[in-house]
Design a protein around this motif. Structure first.
Motif, PDB file in Angstrom:
ATOM      1  N   HIS A  62       3.230   3.349 -10.658  1.00 32.78           N
ATOM      2  CA  HIS A  62       3.019   1.903 -10.588  1.00 32.78           C
ATOM      3  C   HIS A  62       1.585   1.539 -10.230  1.00 32.78           C
ATOM      4  O   HIS A  62       1.209   0.363 -10.336  1.00 32.78           O
ATOM      5  CB  HIS A  62       3.981   1.289  -9.568  1.00 32.78           C
ATOM      6  CG  HIS A  62       5.410   1.411  -9.964  1.00 32.78           C
ATOM      7  ND1 HIS A  62       6.455   1.364  -9.062  1.00 32.78           N
ATOM      8  CD2 HIS A  62       5.991   1.594 -11.178  1.00 32.78           C
ATOM      9  CE1 HIS A  62       7.602   1.513  -9.690  1.00 32.78           C
ATOM     10  NE2 HIS A  62       7.338   1.655 -10.984  1.00 32.78           N
ATOM     11  N   SER A  63       0.801   2.512  -9.822  1.00 34.19           N
ATOM     12  CA  SER A  63      -0.609   2.249  -9.510  1.00 34.19           C
ATOM     13  C   SER A  63      -1.470   2.291 -10.769  1.00 34.19           C
ATOM     14  O   SER A  63      -2.685   2.081 -10.695  1.00 34.19           O
ATOM     15  CB  SER A  63      -1.124   3.275  -8.499  1.00 34.19           C
ATOM     16  OG  SER A  63      -1.268   4.561  -9.089  1.00 34.19           O
ATOM     17  N   HIS A  91      10.140   8.522  -4.711  1.00 37.84           N
ATOM     18  CA  HIS A  91       9.473   7.283  -4.318  1.00 37.84           C
ATOM     19  C   HIS A  91       7.957   7.413  -4.451  1.00 37.84           C
ATOM     20  O   HIS A  91       7.280   6.509  -4.963  1.00 37.84           O
ATOM     21  CB  HIS A  91       9.851   6.925  -2.885  1.00 37.84           C
ATOM     22  CG  HIS A  91       9.270   5.629  -2.404  1.00 37.84           C
ATOM     23  ND1 HIS A  91       9.734   4.414  -2.805  1.00 37.84           N
ATOM     24  CD2 HIS A  91       8.221   5.376  -1.558  1.00 37.84           C
ATOM     25  CE1 HIS A  91       9.021   3.455  -2.238  1.00 37.84           C
ATOM     26  NE2 HIS A  91       8.096   4.012  -1.475  1.00 37.84           N
ATOM     27  N   PHE A 137      -2.419   8.273  -3.412  1.00 34.17           N
ATOM     28  CA  PHE A 137      -1.149   8.455  -4.113  1.00 34.17           C
ATOM     29  C   PHE A 137      -0.915   9.935  -4.425  1.00 34.17           C
ATOM     30  O   PHE A 137       0.201  10.446  -4.259  1.00 34.17           O
ATOM     31  CB  PHE A 137      -1.125   7.628  -5.399  1.00 34.17           C
ATOM     32  CG  PHE A 137      -1.168   6.149  -5.182  1.00 34.17           C
ATOM     33  CD1 PHE A 137      -0.041   5.463  -4.753  1.00 34.17           C
ATOM     34  CD2 PHE A 137      -2.335   5.437  -5.383  1.00 34.17           C
ATOM     35  CE1 PHE A 137      -0.066   4.095  -4.546  1.00 34.17           C
ATOM     36  CE2 PHE A 137      -2.377   4.062  -5.181  1.00 34.17           C
ATOM     37  CZ  PHE A 137      -1.253   3.396  -4.753  1.00 34.17           C
ATOM     38  N   THR A 154       0.264  -4.573 -10.428  1.00 34.03           N
ATOM     39  CA  THR A 154       0.865  -3.406  -9.797  1.00 34.03           C
ATOM     40  C   THR A 154       1.864  -3.871  -8.737  1.00 34.03           C
ATOM     41  O   THR A 154       1.772  -4.994  -8.239  1.00 34.03           O
ATOM     42  CB  THR A 154      -0.199  -2.520  -9.125  1.00 34.03           C
ATOM     43  OG1 THR A 154      -0.807  -3.251  -8.050  1.00 34.03           O
ATOM     44  CG2 THR A 154      -1.257  -2.094 -10.117  1.00 34.03           C
ATOM     45  N   ASP A 200       5.503   5.295  -6.954  1.00 35.54           N
ATOM     46  CA  ASP A 200       4.341   4.530  -6.483  1.00 35.54           C
ATOM     47  C   ASP A 200       3.092   4.897  -7.274  1.00 35.54           C
ATOM     48  O   ASP A 200       2.287   4.023  -7.624  1.00 35.54           O
ATOM     49  CB  ASP A 200       4.112   4.778  -4.992  1.00 35.54           C
ATOM     50  CG  ASP A 200       5.036   3.955  -4.111  1.00 35.54           C
ATOM     51  OD1 ASP A 200       5.740   3.074  -4.645  1.00 35.54           O
ATOM     52  OD2 ASP A 200       5.061   4.191  -2.892  1.00 35.54           O
ATOM     53  N   GLN A 201       2.914   6.191  -7.542  1.00 36.55           N
ATOM     54  CA  GLN A 201       1.725   6.596  -8.296  1.00 36.55           C
ATOM     55  C   GLN A 201       1.784   6.061  -9.725  1.00 36.55           C
ATOM     56  O   GLN A 201       0.768   5.608 -10.263  1.00 36.55           O
ATOM     57  CB  GLN A 201       1.577   8.111  -8.302  1.00 36.55           C
ATOM     58  CG  GLN A 201       0.283   8.574  -8.970  1.00 36.55           C
ATOM     59  CD  GLN A 201      -0.082   9.988  -8.638  1.00 36.55           C
ATOM     60  OE1 GLN A 201       0.781  10.859  -8.576  1.00 36.55           O
ATOM     61  NE2 GLN A 201      -1.367  10.239  -8.419  1.00 36.55           N
ATOM     62  N   VAL A 258       2.271  -1.955  -6.016  1.00 37.58           N
ATOM     63  CA  VAL A 258       1.850  -1.201  -4.831  1.00 37.58           C
ATOM     64  C   VAL A 258       0.480  -1.696  -4.391  1.00 37.58           C
ATOM     65  O   VAL A 258      -0.264  -2.310  -5.157  1.00 37.58           O
ATOM     66  CB  VAL A 258       1.792   0.317  -5.107  1.00 37.58           C
ATOM     67  CG1 VAL A 258       3.185   0.860  -5.366  1.00 37.58           C
ATOM     68  CG2 VAL A 258       0.876   0.626  -6.288  1.00 37.58           C
TER      69      VAL A 258
END
Length: 224
Positions: free
Chosen positions: A145-146, A138, A73, A42, A142-143, A44
């Protein structure tokens, strides 16, 4: 070319038969390698909530492999959406105010300064909307990429994290899962200089792995 999982777990010596050498085929020893091997992580920070795969499992493209805890997230995305809704409401009001100011100015009942104040208010409101939209984009990224998903059909080679483990990816993202593409493998063979001119990219080849035969072709020829 597909290979039984037994052979995927144990990269071994293989025999490569190259066609096109007069009436016979050239038989060469080679080593079986992954066609495509990737290390997933990930980008993040967070805590591992769930790992859905184990080494040896086959996964399909798009399958969810691992998730970080989603509560923070989700909350950040919800906050960003609320801020965007508020910014849009303020921009709509600023737009109405700017239009009223223009109408009054056109009737010569509003000073130049007041008209400019209304226009500046609209510019600021639009800037707030753009900022809120960027924050939402953004947060949503991020969510995404989690959550790790399989980039292609693959076998899970290694699992390097456990549930509850903290992940810090600020400076350098550490591998969490290692995958190898399913359905394709490479065979590396060494040939002497005399054969170099006879081996062509695209040439047919047969691969013998532990007594099993697979059809293949030459994909590259190079000097080491």
């Amino acid at each position: 070319m597909s290979v039984n999982l037994h052979f995927l777990r144990h990269l071994a010596a293989v025999i490569l038969l190259l066609t096109g050498f007069s009436a016979t085929a050239a038989e060469l020893d080679g080593v079986l390698n992954w066609h495509r091997r990737v290390e997933l992580s990930t980008t993040v920070n967070g805590v591992v909530e769930s790992v859905k795969v184990e080494p040896g499992m086959r996964v399909a493209k798009g399958d969810v492999l691992l998730l970080l805890e989603q509560a923070s997230f989700t909350a950040t995305v919800s906050k960003a959406r609320a801020m965007l809704r508020g910014a849009n409401a303020l921009m709509e009001e600023a737009d109405r105010e700017a239009k009223r100011a223009q109408e009054m100015y056109d009737r010569t009942v509003l000073a130049d300064h007041d008209l400019q104040v209304a226009k500046i208010g609209l510019v600021k409101a639009r800037a707030e909307v753009e900022s809120a939209q960027a924050a939402l984009t953004h947060a949503e990224a991020d969510q995404r990429h989690s959550i790790l998903k399989a980039p292609f059909d693959a076998y899970v080679i290694q699992r390097l994290v456990q549930e509850g483990e903290s992940v810090v990816s600020t400076l350098r993202a550490e591998p969490m899962l290692i995958l190898a593409e399913a359905g394709k493998m490479n065979v590396a063979v060494a040939i002497d200089e005399g054969m170099l001119g006879k081996v062509k990219v695209g040439q047919a080849a047969e691969v013998n792995v532990g007594g099993k035969h697979f059809k293949g072709q030459i994909i590259s020829v190079g000097l080491e």
